[in-house]
Motif scaffolding. Structure first.
Motif, PDB file in Angstrom:
ATOM      1  N   GLY A  94     -76.684  35.529  71.797  1.00 50.74           N
ATOM      2  CA  GLY A  94     -77.122  34.199  71.357  1.00 50.74           C
ATOM      3  C   GLY A  94     -76.054  33.447  70.597  1.00 50.74           C
ATOM      4  O   GLY A  94     -76.361  32.526  69.844  1.00 50.74           O
ATOM      5  N   ARG A  95     -74.800  33.811  70.763  1.00 55.18           N
ATOM      6  CA  ARG A  95     -73.703  33.159  70.031  1.00 55.18           C
ATOM      7  C   ARG A  95     -72.960  32.177  70.919  1.00 55.18           C
ATOM      8  O   ARG A  95     -72.824  32.382  72.126  1.00 55.18           O
ATOM      9  N   ASN A  96     -72.462  31.127  70.277  1.00 51.96           N
ATOM     10  CA  ASN A  96     -71.531  30.205  70.931  1.00 51.96           C
ATOM     11  C   ASN A  96     -70.150  30.520  70.392  1.00 51.96           C
ATOM     12  O   ASN A  96     -69.959  30.616  69.177  1.00 51.96           O
ATOM     13  N   GLU A 108     -64.321  28.712  64.421  1.00 58.78           N
ATOM     14  CA  GLU A 108     -64.651  27.310  64.274  1.00 58.78           C
ATOM     15  C   GLU A 108     -64.869  27.038  62.785  1.00 58.78           C
ATOM     16  O   GLU A 108     -65.553  27.788  62.096  1.00 58.78           O
ATOM     17  N   ILE A 109     -64.295  25.978  62.279  1.00 57.67           N
ATOM     18  CA  ILE A 109     -64.459  25.622  60.878  1.00 57.67           C
ATOM     19  C   ILE A 109     -65.736  24.797  60.755  1.00 57.67           C
ATOM     20  O   ILE A 109     -65.879  23.742  61.378  1.00 57.67           O
ATOM     21  N   VAL A 110     -66.682  25.319  59.937  1.00 59.68           N
ATOM     22  CA  VAL A 110     -67.974  24.651  59.760  1.00 59.68           C
ATOM     23  C   VAL A 110     -68.329  24.617  58.282  1.00 59.68           C
ATOM     24  O   VAL A 110     -67.712  25.292  57.450  1.00 59.68           O
ATOM     25  N   SER A 111     -69.351  23.829  57.961  1.00 61.02           N
ATOM     26  CA  SER A 111     -69.800  23.742  56.565  1.00 61.02           C
ATOM     27  C   SER A 111     -70.517  25.032  56.166  1.00 61.02           C
ATOM     28  O   SER A 111     -70.863  25.859  57.014  1.00 61.02           O
ATOM     29  N   ARG A 112     -70.769  25.177  54.863  1.00 57.10           N
ATOM     30  CA  ARG A 112     -71.402  26.399  54.360  1.00 57.10           C
ATOM     31  C   ARG A 112     -72.820  26.551  54.923  1.00 57.10           C
ATOM     32  O   ARG A 112     -73.232  27.645  55.318  1.00 57.10           O
ATOM     33  N   ASP A 113     -73.571  25.464  54.937  1.00 55.36           N
ATOM     34  CA  ASP A 113     -74.946  25.506  55.456  1.00 55.36           C
ATOM     35  C   ASP A 113     -74.954  25.900  56.939  1.00 55.36           C
ATOM     36  O   ASP A 113     -75.768  26.713  57.372  1.00 55.36           O
ATOM     37  N   ARG A 114     -74.039  25.289  57.698  1.00 51.23           N
ATOM     38  CA  ARG A 114     -73.946  25.596  59.135  1.00 51.23           C
ATOM     39  C   ARG A 114     -73.539  27.052  59.338  1.00 51.23           C
ATOM     40  O   ARG A 114     -74.037  27.730  60.235  1.00 51.23           O
ATOM     41  N   GLN A 116     -74.248  29.615  57.339  1.00 51.04           N
ATOM     42  CA  GLN A 116     -75.412  30.466  57.089  1.00 51.04           C
ATOM     43  C   GLN A 116     -76.389  30.429  58.268  1.00 51.04           C
ATOM     44  O   GLN A 116     -76.952  31.452  58.663  1.00 51.04           O
ATOM     45  N   GLN A 117     -76.556  29.226  58.825  1.00 48.83           N
ATOM     46  CA  GLN A 117     -77.451  29.066  59.973  1.00 48.83           C
ATOM     47  C   GLN A 117     -76.929  29.877  61.171  1.00 48.83           C
ATOM     48  O   GLN A 117     -77.694  30.572  61.835  1.00 48.83           O
ATOM     49  N   ILE A 118     -75.627  29.809  61.409  1.00 44.99           N
ATOM     50  CA  ILE A 118     -75.017  30.566  62.514  1.00 44.99           C
ATOM     51  C   ILE A 118     -75.182  32.064  62.280  1.00 44.99           C
ATOM     52  O   ILE A 118     -75.514  32.817  63.204  1.00 44.99           O
ATOM     53  N   ASN A 119     -74.962  32.522  61.043  1.00 45.93           N
ATOM     54  CA  ASN A 119     -75.087  33.949  60.733  1.00 45.93           C
ATOM     55  C   ASN A 119     -76.510  34.454  60.952  1.00 45.93           C
ATOM     56  O   ASN A 119     -76.710  35.543  61.490  1.00 45.93           O
ATOM     57  N   LEU A 124     -79.969  37.754  64.165  1.00 45.73           N
ATOM     58  CA  LEU A 124     -81.203  37.893  64.923  1.00 45.73           C
ATOM     59  C   LEU A 124     -80.891  38.270  66.379  1.00 45.73           C
ATOM     60  O   LEU A 124     -81.493  39.187  66.938  1.00 45.73           O
ATOM     61  N   GLY A 125     -79.924  37.585  66.959  1.00 48.59           N
ATOM     62  CA  GLY A 125     -79.512  37.874  68.337  1.00 48.59           C
ATOM     63  C   GLY A 125     -78.942  39.276  68.477  1.00 48.59           C
ATOM     64  O   GLY A 125     -79.221  39.980  69.455  1.00 48.59           O
ATOM     65  N   ASP A 126     -78.130  39.706  67.499  1.00 49.99           N
ATOM     66  CA  ASP A 126     -77.563  41.058  67.536  1.00 49.99           C
ATOM     67  C   ASP A 126     -78.667  42.109  67.476  1.00 49.99           C
ATOM     68  O   ASP A 126     -78.623  43.129  68.172  1.00 49.99           O
ATOM     69  N   GLY A 127     -79.671  41.870  66.604  1.00 49.66           N
ATOM     70  CA  GLY A 127     -80.777  42.820  66.465  1.00 49.66           C
ATOM     71  C   GLY A 127     -81.562  42.947  67.756  1.00 49.66           C
ATOM     72  O   GLY A 127     -81.896  44.050  68.204  1.00 49.66           O
TER      73      GLY A 127
END
Length: 139
Positions: A94-96, A108-114, A116-119, A124-127
């Motif tokens: 489920g990763r891009n 990819e450089i993203v904001s802190r909120d983004r 956390q959302q990606i993680n 979840l996808g890894d599990g």
């Protein structure tokens, strides 16, 4: 070891003539006609195949430079390949991901909120991927 005698060609011809004479003349003619017809059709198919091949060669654009079959890349070709960056989705986890031309994975450089959302999404996808691979959860 004793030597074997070979049949002479005249003996072979005599035996084949006796077989032919026993067959009806019409049967022999039709089988030879069938063979000739099959041979003609085969020639015709070969000719058509050659014609199609020539047409294909004509339809290809003429290039002034001979094409490289296998050889080292020039610096320009390598830079062109490396400059392409594409976003690839991995359905299993489920990763891009950002992937460079040669297959190198980029961050990819993203904001802190983004981040956390990606993680959360990735965890979840890894599990789910682990559980399906282990046979604990069905798809």
């Amino acid at each position: 070891m004793g030597k074997r005698k070979r049949k002479r060609s005249t003996e072979l011809e005599d035996s084949s003539e006796s077989i032919r004479s026993s067959d009806s003349d019409a049967g022999v003619e039709t089988s030879s006609k069938k063979r000739k017809k099959a041979k003609k059709e085969k020639k015709k198919r070969k000719k058509e195949k050659r014609k199609k091949k020539k047409e294909k060669e004509k339809s290809k654009p003429d290039s002034k430079e001979p094409s490289k079959v296998r050889g080292p890349m020039t610096k320009e070709e390598w830079e062109k390949q490396e400059s392409v960056v594409r976003r690839v989705y991995d359905p299993q986890t489920g990763r891009n991901r950002l992937v460079k031309g040669s297959g190198e994975i980029l961050e990819e450089i993203v904001s802190r909120d983004r981040h956390q959302q990606i993680n959360k999404q990735a965890t979840l996808g890894d599990g789910i991927a682990f559980q399906t691979h282990a046979g604990l959860v069905r798809k």
